[in-house]
Design a protein around this motif. Sequence first.
Motif, short mmCIF file in Angstrom:
data_model
loop_
_atom_site.label_atom_id
_atom_site.label_comp_id
_atom_site.label_asym_id
_atom_site.label_seq_id
_atom_site.Cartn_x
_atom_site.Cartn_y
_atom_site.Cartn_z
N MET A 150 4.88 -29.61 61.31
CA MET A 150 5.37 -29.29 59.96
C MET A 150 4.78 -30.20 58.89
N PRO A 151 4.86 -31.53 59.03
CA PRO A 151 4.29 -32.38 57.97
C PRO A 151 2.80 -32.17 57.77
N ASN A 152 2.06 -31.97 58.85
CA ASN A 152 0.62 -31.78 58.71
C ASN A 152 0.27 -30.43 58.08
N VAL A 153 0.96 -29.37 58.49
CA VAL A 153 0.70 -28.06 57.92
C VAL A 153 1.01 -28.06 56.42
N LEU A 154 2.11 -28.70 56.06
CA LEU A 154 2.46 -28.79 54.63
C LEU A 154 1.38 -29.55 53.86
N ALA A 155 0.92 -30.66 54.42
CA ALA A 155 -0.10 -31.47 53.75
C ALA A 155 -1.43 -30.72 53.66
N TRP A 156 -1.83 -30.05 54.74
CA TRP A 156 -3.07 -29.28 54.72
C TRP A 156 -3.00 -28.12 53.72
N SER A 157 -1.83 -27.49 53.64
CA SER A 157 -1.64 -26.40 52.69
C SER A 157 -1.79 -26.92 51.26
N TYR A 158 -1.26 -28.11 51.04
CA TYR A 158 -1.39 -28.72 49.71
C TYR A 158 -2.85 -28.98 49.38
N VAL A 159 -3.60 -29.53 50.34
CA VAL A 159 -5.02 -29.82 50.12
C VAL A 159 -5.77 -28.54 49.79
N LEU A 160 -5.55 -27.49 50.57
CA LEU A 160 -6.26 -26.23 50.37
C LEU A 160 -5.90 -25.60 49.03
N PHE A 161 -4.60 -25.59 48.71
CA PHE A 161 -4.17 -24.99 47.45
C PHE A 161 -4.74 -25.73 46.25
N THR A 162 -4.61 -27.06 46.24
CA THR A 162 -5.06 -27.84 45.08
C THR A 162 -6.57 -27.82 44.95
N TYR A 163 -7.29 -27.72 46.08
CA TYR A 163 -8.75 -27.65 46.03
C TYR A 163 -9.21 -26.33 45.40
N ILE A 164 -8.64 -25.23 45.87
CA ILE A 164 -9.01 -23.92 45.34
C ILE A 164 -8.53 -23.77 43.90
N PHE A 165 -7.27 -24.12 43.64
CA PHE A 165 -6.75 -24.03 42.28
C PHE A 165 -7.52 -24.94 41.34
N GLY A 166 -7.88 -26.13 41.83
CA GLY A 166 -8.61 -27.07 40.99
C GLY A 166 -9.92 -26.50 40.50
N PHE A 167 -10.67 -25.88 41.40
CA PHE A 167 -11.93 -25.25 41.00
C PHE A 167 -11.70 -24.08 40.05
N MET A 168 -10.68 -23.27 40.32
CA MET A 168 -10.39 -22.15 39.44
C MET A 168 -10.01 -22.65 38.04
N ALA A 169 -9.26 -23.74 38.01
CA ALA A 169 -8.77 -24.27 36.73
C ALA A 169 -9.89 -24.89 35.89
N ILE A 170 -10.85 -25.55 36.55
CA ILE A 170 -11.92 -26.17 35.75
C ILE A 170 -12.93 -25.13 35.25
N LEU A 171 -12.83 -23.92 35.79
CA LEU A 171 -13.67 -22.83 35.31
C LEU A 171 -13.00 -22.01 34.21
N ALA A 172 -11.71 -22.31 33.94
CA ALA A 172 -10.95 -21.54 32.95
C ALA A 172 -11.41 -21.88 31.53
N ASN A 173 -10.94 -21.09 30.57
CA ASN A 173 -11.35 -21.27 29.18
C ASN A 173 -10.57 -22.37 28.47
N ASP A 174 -9.28 -22.51 28.81
CA ASP A 174 -8.41 -23.45 28.10
C ASP A 174 -8.60 -24.88 28.59
N LEU A 175 -8.71 -25.80 27.64
CA LEU A 175 -8.95 -27.21 28.00
C LEU A 175 -7.78 -27.82 28.76
N TRP A 176 -6.55 -27.41 28.42
CA TRP A 176 -5.40 -28.01 29.11
C TRP A 176 -5.35 -27.56 30.57
N ILE A 177 -5.81 -26.34 30.85
CA ILE A 177 -5.90 -25.89 32.23
C ILE A 177 -7.03 -26.64 32.94
N ASN A 178 -8.13 -26.87 32.23
CA ASN A 178 -9.23 -27.68 32.79
C ASN A 178 -8.74 -29.06 33.20
N ALA A 179 -7.93 -29.68 32.34
CA ALA A 179 -7.43 -31.03 32.62
C ALA A 179 -6.56 -31.04 33.88
#
Length: 335
Positions: free
Chosen positions: A15-44
């Motif tokens: 459980m702790p590892n799956v939760l942590a891995w899910s966090y890594v995967l989500f933030t990595y994918i979301f992070g790239f999507m967000a830095i490609l967005a138009n709004d600067l606050w989403i980029n940040a």
Amino acid sequence: MTKIIKLFRHNDALMPNVLAWSYVLFTYIFGFMAILANDLWINAIGVIFLAHSMVIAAYFIHECAHESVFKQSRHNQILGEILLWITGNSYSDYKALKKKHVRHHMDRADIVSFDFREKLSEYPKTLKLLQTLEWFYIPALEIMMHALVIVLPFIKSNRKHLRSRVALVLALRITMFTLLASISLKVLVLYPIAYMIFLTVMRFMDVHQHTYDLYETLDQERGEEVKKYDGAFEIANTYSNLISERFAWLNLFVLNFSYHNVHHDQQMQPWYALPKLHDKLYKGNETRVLTFSKLLKSYHTYRVARIINADEPYTNVHHGKDFIGVDGVSFLTAH
């Protein structure tokens, strides 16, 4: 489910590892999507999430190197190799990283293939450039150390087996960032910013955890020079740099890597078990714990001097002016 649980070294690890891995995967994918967005606050927000996904991924590589995740070495290696891609360190050889870090624990010293401190003194202009960039809080030395992972296979004969790997990874990453840049050129600015934040966090956690000697013996067998360092030496020269002792959950931001004394005591204990072990073995022992506020002050004050510094063993670390810390000892750079 039982078969999956049996893959892990510890029965309560799923459980702790799956939760942590899910966090890594989500933030990595979301992070790239967000830095490609138009709004600067989403980029940040994307920059912060992307940097933190790399931080947690890096500390899982550390867990894999200690084989505290899975029972079998090959499973730890597979996960470690995947995470190297997330951290942007896929040029590195996982086995080499593991070897370097294991030597750090076995020898109770910082083991490298060369000491850049002596080399930098021969290149005053390069040193001055690094010092100037570090004054502006740009982790120039860490960037140089990571760049050397790419360069050294083409210079050192004992690393030439990594040339094809480096070339392939370079080609794939250039292709990936070319595609991302075709969506938004922001990625060429925002990803480096996220990466520098990642390097800064990793270095901040490294520089004050030990007052060890340094040896240029990574490319050779363990020598007589380190056999004088025993368990008592290790305890006396290892420190826990907790983000917070009162609010233990804050240390999850670095996957509990800050509980460094208990990690050295029991290296195969998983990240989520370290806080309770710390409370059992070190709670109230102020000689082994460095406060976050003092570390921030030291990191700021000595950010330039630290480039060519190496504190002596048994430095009185509780006098901040005496404890500068050491740069260039990341477990992510095997040289």
